[in-house]
Design a protein around this motif. Structure first.
Motif, PDB file in Angstrom:
ATOM      1  N   THR A   1       0.790  -1.207   0.122  1.00 34.90           N
ATOM      2  CA  THR A   1       0.006  -0.149   0.122  1.00 34.90           C
ATOM      3  C   THR A   1       0.712   1.191  -0.070  1.00 34.90           C
ATOM      4  O   THR A   1       0.714   2.245  -0.494  1.00 34.90           O
TER       5      THR A   1
ATOM      6  N   ALA B   1      -2.451   5.244  -3.707  1.00 35.73           N
ATOM      7  CA  ALA B   1      -2.671   5.295  -2.210  1.00 35.73           C
ATOM      8  C   ALA B   1      -2.385   6.524  -1.696  1.00 35.73           C
ATOM      9  O   ALA B   1      -1.455   7.127  -1.862  1.00 35.73           O
TER      10      ALA B   1
ATOM     11  N   ALA C   1      -5.652   5.575   2.480  1.00 34.35           N
ATOM     12  CA  ALA C   1      -5.506   4.059   2.322  1.00 34.35           C
ATOM     13  C   ALA C   1      -4.147   3.443   2.967  1.00 34.35           C
ATOM     14  O   ALA C   1      -4.279   2.464   3.548  1.00 34.35           O
ATOM     15  N   LYS C   2      -3.398   4.427   3.056  1.00 35.25           N
ATOM     16  CA  LYS C   2      -2.110   4.105   3.994  1.00 35.25           C
ATOM     17  C   LYS C   2      -2.526   3.821   5.340  1.00 35.25           C
ATOM     18  O   LYS C   2      -1.821   2.863   5.918  1.00 35.25           O
TER      19      LYS C   2
ATOM     20  N   ALA D   1      -4.224   0.476   5.857  1.00 38.64           N
ATOM     21  CA  ALA D   1      -3.689  -0.745   5.707  1.00 38.64           C
ATOM     22  C   ALA D   1      -3.135  -1.169   7.029  1.00 38.64           C
ATOM     23  O   ALA D   1      -2.830  -2.266   7.050  1.00 38.64           O
TER      24      ALA D   1
ATOM     25  N   ALA E   1      -8.167  -0.736   2.291  1.00 39.70           N
ATOM     26  CA  ALA E   1      -7.454   0.067   1.446  1.00 39.70           C
ATOM     27  C   ALA E   1      -7.382  -0.414   0.108  1.00 39.70           C
ATOM     28  O   ALA E   1      -7.434   0.502  -0.776  1.00 39.70           O
TER      29      ALA E   1
ATOM     30  N   ARG F   1     -10.507   1.398  -1.258  1.00 34.95           N
ATOM     31  CA  ARG F   1     -10.163   3.062  -1.214  1.00 34.95           C
ATOM     32  C   ARG F   1      -9.436   3.190  -2.418  1.00 34.95           C
ATOM     33  O   ARG F   1      -9.753   4.178  -3.044  1.00 34.95           O
TER      34      ARG F   1
END
Length: 94
Positions: free
Chosen positions: A50, A56, A60-61, A64, A74, A77
């Protein structure tokens, strides 16, 4: 690069389910010894993949890092961002 992330997310979720079911029922030590490292490796792969993924964003990070379902969240997303970017690109082009 999205396919390895989806595979790692599925492996992480499945291994977590096996660990929890094993803990709640019979608690067989070899099952925990096998699934624990598999879950840990899949979790680390999700965080790393990710972080390296071009789609990303910060959310999203952060997603994860959630154990169990973070990889799926993630991935969802990032797929939404890619779909939105493609739609915006198409609208700009027309």
């Amino acid at each position: 690069m999205n396919r390895p992330l989806r595979i790692a997310a599925a492996v992480e979720l499945l291994s977590l389910l096996v660990l929890v079911i094993n803990l709640a029922t019979v608690h067989v030590a070899p099952v925990a010894s096998l699934c624990g490292p598999v879950h840990g490796c899949a979790y680390l792969m999700i965080v790393i993949l990710t972080a390296w993924h071009p789609a990303a964003d910060r959310t999203a990070k952060l997603l994860a890092w959630v154990p169990g379902v973070g990889g799926l969240l993630a991935t969802r997303r990032m797929n939404g961002r890619l779909t939105g970017e493609r739609a915006a690109h198409r609208m700009k082009r027309d």
